[in-house]
Every structure is written in C-alpha cells, then in structure tokens.
Design a protein around this motif. Structure first.
Motif, PDB file in Angstrom:
ATOM      1  N   PHE A  33       0.648  -1.106  -0.124  1.00 30.70           N
ATOM      2  CA  PHE A  33       0.067  -0.057  -0.085  1.00 30.70           C
ATOM      3  C   PHE A  33       1.045   1.151  -0.081  1.00 30.70           C
ATOM      4  O   PHE A  33       0.676   2.207  -0.744  1.00 30.70           O
ATOM      5  CB  PHE A  33      -0.982   0.035   1.315  1.00 30.70           C
ATOM      6  CG  PHE A  33      -1.457   1.555   1.200  1.00 30.70           C
ATOM      7  CD1 PHE A  33      -2.676   1.654   0.675  1.00 30.70           C
ATOM      8  CD2 PHE A  33      -0.941   2.033   2.293  1.00 30.70           C
ATOM      9  CE1 PHE A  33      -3.360   2.864   0.944  1.00 30.70           C
ATOM     10  CE2 PHE A  33      -1.570   3.471   2.522  1.00 30.70           C
ATOM     11  CZ  PHE A  33      -2.710   3.720   1.755  1.00 30.70           C
ATOM     12  N   TYR A  34       2.002   1.248   0.966  1.00 36.29           N
ATOM     13  CA  TYR A  34       2.629   2.496   1.068  1.00 36.29           C
ATOM     14  C   TYR A  34       3.318   2.677  -0.417  1.00 36.29           C
ATOM     15  O   TYR A  34       3.558   3.874  -0.748  1.00 36.29           O
ATOM     16  CB  TYR A  34       3.788   2.191   1.957  1.00 36.29           C
ATOM     17  CG  TYR A  34       4.592   3.374   2.286  1.00 36.29           C
ATOM     18  CD1 TYR A  34       4.220   4.616   2.591  1.00 36.29           C
ATOM     19  CD2 TYR A  34       6.030   3.299   2.200  1.00 36.29           C
ATOM     20  CE1 TYR A  34       5.031   5.781   2.732  1.00 36.29           C
ATOM     21  CE2 TYR A  34       6.933   4.114   2.246  1.00 36.29           C
ATOM     22  CZ  TYR A  34       6.381   5.457   2.699  1.00 36.29           C
ATOM     23  OH  TYR A  34       7.405   6.639   2.815  1.00 36.29           O
ATOM     24  N   GLU A  35       3.965   1.699  -1.004  1.00 36.71           N
ATOM     25  CA  GLU A  35       4.739   1.926  -2.094  1.00 36.71           C
ATOM     26  C   GLU A  35       3.931   2.595  -3.232  1.00 36.71           C
ATOM     27  O   GLU A  35       4.387   3.184  -4.021  1.00 36.71           O
ATOM     28  CB  GLU A  35       5.429   0.591  -2.476  1.00 36.71           C
ATOM     29  CG  GLU A  35       6.496   0.079  -1.763  1.00 36.71           C
ATOM     30  CD  GLU A  35       6.856  -1.613  -1.944  1.00 36.71           C
ATOM     31  OE1 GLU A  35       6.328  -1.770  -2.730  1.00 36.71           O
ATOM     32  OE2 GLU A  35       7.827  -1.812  -1.145  1.00 36.71           O
ATOM     33  N   THR A  36       2.763   2.070  -3.421  1.00 37.23           N
ATOM     34  CA  THR A  36       1.863   2.504  -4.440  1.00 37.23           C
ATOM     35  C   THR A  36       0.960   3.718  -4.038  1.00 37.23           C
ATOM     36  O   THR A  36       0.649   4.566  -4.850  1.00 37.23           O
ATOM     37  CB  THR A  36       0.804   1.407  -4.915  1.00 37.23           C
ATOM     38  OG1 THR A  36       0.119   1.184  -3.712  1.00 37.23           O
ATOM     39  CG2 THR A  36       1.613   0.395  -5.564  1.00 37.23           C
ATOM     40  N   LYS A  37       0.409   3.828  -2.818  1.00 43.40           N
ATOM     41  CA  LYS A  37      -0.324   4.987  -2.390  1.00 43.40           C
ATOM     42  C   LYS A  37       0.372   5.771  -1.123  1.00 43.40           C
ATOM     43  O   LYS A  37      -0.792   6.613  -0.765  1.00 43.40           O
ATOM     44  CB  LYS A  37      -2.050   4.694  -2.245  1.00 43.40           C
ATOM     45  CG  LYS A  37      -2.359   3.672  -3.243  1.00 43.40           C
ATOM     46  CD  LYS A  37      -3.682   3.092  -2.870  1.00 43.40           C
ATOM     47  CE  LYS A  37      -4.272   2.225  -3.958  1.00 43.40           C
ATOM     48  NZ  LYS A  37      -5.545   1.681  -3.496  1.00 43.40           N
ATOM     49  N   GLY A  38       1.507   5.602  -0.622  1.00 49.30           N
ATOM     50  CA  GLY A  38       1.931   6.461   0.293  1.00 49.30           C
ATOM     51  C   GLY A  38       2.164   7.865   0.132  1.00 49.30           C
ATOM     52  O   GLY A  38       2.199   8.257  -1.192  1.00 49.30           O
ATOM     53  N   ARG A  39       2.317   8.642   0.933  1.00 46.78           N
ATOM     54  CA  ARG A  39       2.253  10.311   0.807  1.00 46.78           C
ATOM     55  C   ARG A  39       4.023  10.415   0.928  1.00 46.78           C
ATOM     56  O   ARG A  39       4.530  11.006   1.865  1.00 46.78           O
ATOM     57  CB  ARG A  39       1.719  10.878   2.068  1.00 46.78           C
ATOM     58  CG  ARG A  39       0.199  10.573   2.250  1.00 46.78           C
ATOM     59  CD  ARG A  39      -0.545  11.260   3.087  1.00 46.78           C
ATOM     60  NE  ARG A  39      -0.113  10.596   4.291  1.00 46.78           N
ATOM     61  CZ  ARG A  39      -0.474  11.105   5.864  1.00 46.78           C
ATOM     62  NH1 ARG A  39      -1.381  11.968   5.862  1.00 46.78           N
ATOM     63  NH2 ARG A  39      -0.217  10.538   6.934  1.00 46.78           N
ATOM     64  N   HIS A  40       4.430  10.318  -0.351  1.00 48.60           N
ATOM     65  CA  HIS A  40       5.978  10.353  -0.403  1.00 48.60           C
ATOM     66  C   HIS A  40       6.584  11.940  -0.754  1.00 48.60           C
ATOM     67  O   HIS A  40       7.652  11.981  -0.809  1.00 48.60           O
ATOM     68  CB  HIS A  40       6.298   9.243  -1.571  1.00 48.60           C
ATOM     69  CG  HIS A  40       6.017   7.782  -1.524  1.00 48.60           C
ATOM     70  ND1 HIS A  40       6.462   6.914  -0.753  1.00 48.60           N
ATOM     71  CD2 HIS A  40       5.189   7.170  -2.084  1.00 48.60           C
ATOM     72  CE1 HIS A  40       6.125   5.926  -0.588  1.00 48.60           C
ATOM     73  NE2 HIS A  40       5.023   5.847  -1.701  1.00 48.60           N
ATOM     74  N   ASP A 203      -0.046   6.281   6.669  1.00 51.80           N
ATOM     75  CA  ASP A 203      -0.702   6.448   5.658  1.00 51.80           C
ATOM     76  C   ASP A 203      -1.971   5.690   5.384  1.00 51.80           C
ATOM     77  O   ASP A 203      -2.929   6.510   4.768  1.00 51.80           O
ATOM     78  CB  ASP A 203       0.363   6.384   4.499  1.00 51.80           C
ATOM     79  CG  ASP A 203       1.453   7.588   4.288  1.00 51.80           C
ATOM     80  OD1 ASP A 203       1.113   8.426   5.016  1.00 51.80           O
ATOM     81  OD2 ASP A 203       2.308   7.506   3.599  1.00 51.80           O
ATOM     82  N   LEU A 204      -1.684   4.444   5.457  1.00 50.05           N
ATOM     83  CA  LEU A 204      -3.096   3.575   5.673  1.00 50.05           C
ATOM     84  C   LEU A 204      -4.092   4.109   6.454  1.00 50.05           C
ATOM     85  O   LEU A 204      -5.190   3.707   6.054  1.00 50.05           O
ATOM     86  CB  LEU A 204      -2.322   1.955   5.920  1.00 50.05           C
ATOM     87  CG  LEU A 204      -3.602   0.999   5.641  1.00 50.05           C
ATOM     88  CD1 LEU A 204      -4.197   1.135   4.563  1.00 50.05           C
ATOM     89  CD2 LEU A 204      -3.004  -0.327   6.196  1.00 50.05           C
ATOM     90  N   ALA A 207      -5.963   6.866   4.969  1.00 48.80           N
ATOM     91  CA  ALA A 207      -6.824   6.397   3.881  1.00 48.80           C
ATOM     92  C   ALA A 207      -8.013   5.454   4.504  1.00 48.80           C
ATOM     93  O   ALA A 207      -9.140   6.029   3.859  1.00 48.80           O
ATOM     94  CB  ALA A 207      -5.955   5.356   3.034  1.00 48.80           C
ATOM     95  N   SER A 211     -12.599   5.853   3.893  1.00 47.76           N
ATOM     96  CA  SER A 211     -13.135   4.708   3.351  1.00 47.76           C
ATOM     97  C   SER A 211     -13.761   3.574   4.388  1.00 47.76           C
ATOM     98  O   SER A 211     -14.828   2.771   3.759  1.00 47.76           O
ATOM     99  CB  SER A 211     -12.227   3.915   2.620  1.00 47.76           C
ATOM    100  OG  SER A 211     -11.226   3.326   3.740  1.00 47.76           O
TER     101      SER A 211
END
Length: 289
Positions: A33-40, A203-204, A207, A211
């Motif tokens: 999740f972090y790699e694709t949707k994290g707040r980088h 970050d999760l 999110a 949801s």
C-alpha cells in the motif's frame, strides 16, 4: 487492502493469533500500500536531520498535514536549527507559528531547543526516555522522533496506527484498549525499517478515514474534540493575534475587540501570563512577552 483481505486477516487472527505467517503477510500488504499510495511528497520525509524531525512531529501533534506542509518549510527557513530557535525572540516565534493552532507547542518547542543547545551540546538524544523528558514531548512523540530521526525499533501508538490495528484485527470488539494493540504493533514492526513501517501505517490509517466508519471510536482512549467556535482556544488565539499586531490593550478593550465577556477574557489573560505568553504592564495593558 481489499475487503476480502481484511476479512482474511481478521479470521486468521481470531483463529490462531498473530502468527509468523500472518505478520509477514500483513507487513507485505501494508508496505505494498505504501509503495503505491503512500504520501511520499512530504518534505520532512526526505531529510532525517533530528531538528527537522522534531519540528515536524511537534507540528503534526495537533495540526492536519496540509497545513503543516505549508507552514513547515517557512518555519525551517526562519529557524534552521536548535540554536536559532533557542535564540529567537518569543514574539517572532509566535508570529511564525500563527495558523498552526495550539500555540503552547511553540513555547515548548523553544524550551526544548534551549535544553538541547545548552544541556546536550546541540545534539538530540536518541533514547526515547531522554526524549520524553524534554518539554512538550510525550511518550508517543518521543518514540516517533526516535523512529523517524534515528530508525530506532521503538513501539508506539498514535491515531492512525490505532485505526489500522483496530480495523484489521478487532472488528467485532466493542471496546479496544491500547494495551491490546501494543503487542500486535511490536510483533509487526518491520526489522531495520522502523521509519518506513510507521510511515506506511500512518498513511494507511489516513486512507481508512475516508473509506470506513472511524474504528477509533471503539478505542478506550478515544476522546472527541470539543467544538472550536466559542471555546477558550478560540479566544486565546484571538488575543494572541491582537497582541502580536502590536496593540497594547487592556482587558476591557481586548474583550470588546473579540466580542467576549470581560470576566472570561480576564481569566484567560491571567492564564496566558502564567504560561509565558503575555506580560501585563503597570498601566494594565498586555503585550507579548
């Protein structure tokens, strides 16, 4: 994570507890999740200077990320290190903090900077217990600083971390205590990657706010924030803005300016003088210390 995966984690946890396989699967899903949707894009995630981490963590204690993202670089430019912050005039510091709210954090942050500069030779200690003894740094913040500045394998809970673990492992529990969560947080800590792991959990958790119904309402530690409008916090902020603007007002004129009762404003002014925000002059007027 998909509802199917969440349900799978819940059933596996209910059947066998936090097994090694479940830990690894949970770690993999969180990091994916972090790699694709994290707040980088957060600036404080790209510089591990301990001073910058301290500033970001104190700001993030009670202020939303979008506001911190705006204020943080301005604050760092004005006060680039512990020594600069320790030496700053208090009025200048409070002016730079405007828009962040909970202004007591600014005073504590400066006290912390003074302690680091004069007692620790400008070097932030890595030990969470030493960090927790500094002004304005509680147990959770001390651990988050140790994790993000030094990648220490600490165990702690904050709002978003709590939300993740309640949602994934305590869906059928009415009241969840942090004491039930801490062993799971410890078991799931990613070896050698504390910094990234906690970023991913936070970050999760953020999110999840948009949801699912807030799992934190089932936490024994949950406290609903009181309304800001008409609160003492609102009056404190209004008084600080007026006096930072250079007005040397007495209690009556300040109360009239903000539309609050004189008795209420008098009590708040006394409190803010004791806390070190204001000084009352001989003529009865107040100014920023």
């Amino acid at each position: 994570m998909s509802p199917r995966l969440v349900s799978e984690f819940r059933s596996r946890f209910a059947a066998s507890g936090m097994t090694g396989d479940l830990v690894r699967d949970f770690q993999n899903e969180v990091m994916e999740f972090y790699e694709t949707k994290g707040r980088h894009d957060m600036e404080w995630r790209h510089n591990f200077d301990p001073y910058r981490i301290v500033v970001s963590e104190v700001m993030l204690q009670q202020t939303q990320v979008p506001r911190v993202a705006v204020m943080y670089p301005q604050f760092i430019e004005k006060f680039p290190d512990f020594a600069a912050l320790a030496a700053a005039p208090q009025a200048e510091l409070l002016a730079a903090w405007q828009g962040m709210g909970y202004n007591r954090r600014a005073l504590n942050l400066q006290k912390l900077a003074v302690a680091i500069t004069h007692e620790f030779g400008g070097v932030l200690p890595e030990d969470p217990e030493a960090l927790a003894a500094l002004p304005g740094i509680g147990p959770a913040t001390s651990c988050s600083i140790a994790a993000f500045a030094f990648n220490r394998p600490v165990v702690f809970i904050e709002t978003n971390i709590r939300r993740v673990f309640i949602h994934y492992f305590f869906s059928d529990t009415t009241v969840v205590d942090d004491r039930d969560l801490l062993p799971l947080v410890e078991a799931c800590l990613l070896p050698g990657r504390s910094r990234e792991w906690y970023w991913a959990l936070m970050d999760l958790g953020t999110a999840l706010k948009t949801s699912v119904p807030n799992p934190n309402r089932r936490s024994r530690q949950y406290v609903k924030q009181s309304a800001f409008a008409g609160s003492d916090r609102q009056i404190r902020g209004a008084l600080l803005r007026l006096l930072l603007a250079g007005d040397l007002g007495d209690c009556a004129s300040l109360a009239k300016a903000i539309g609050a009762s004189q008795d209420r404003v008098a009590g708040i002014l006394d409190e803010m003088c004791r806390e070190g925000f204001f000084v009352q002059e001989e003529g009865g007027g107040y100014r920023v210390r």
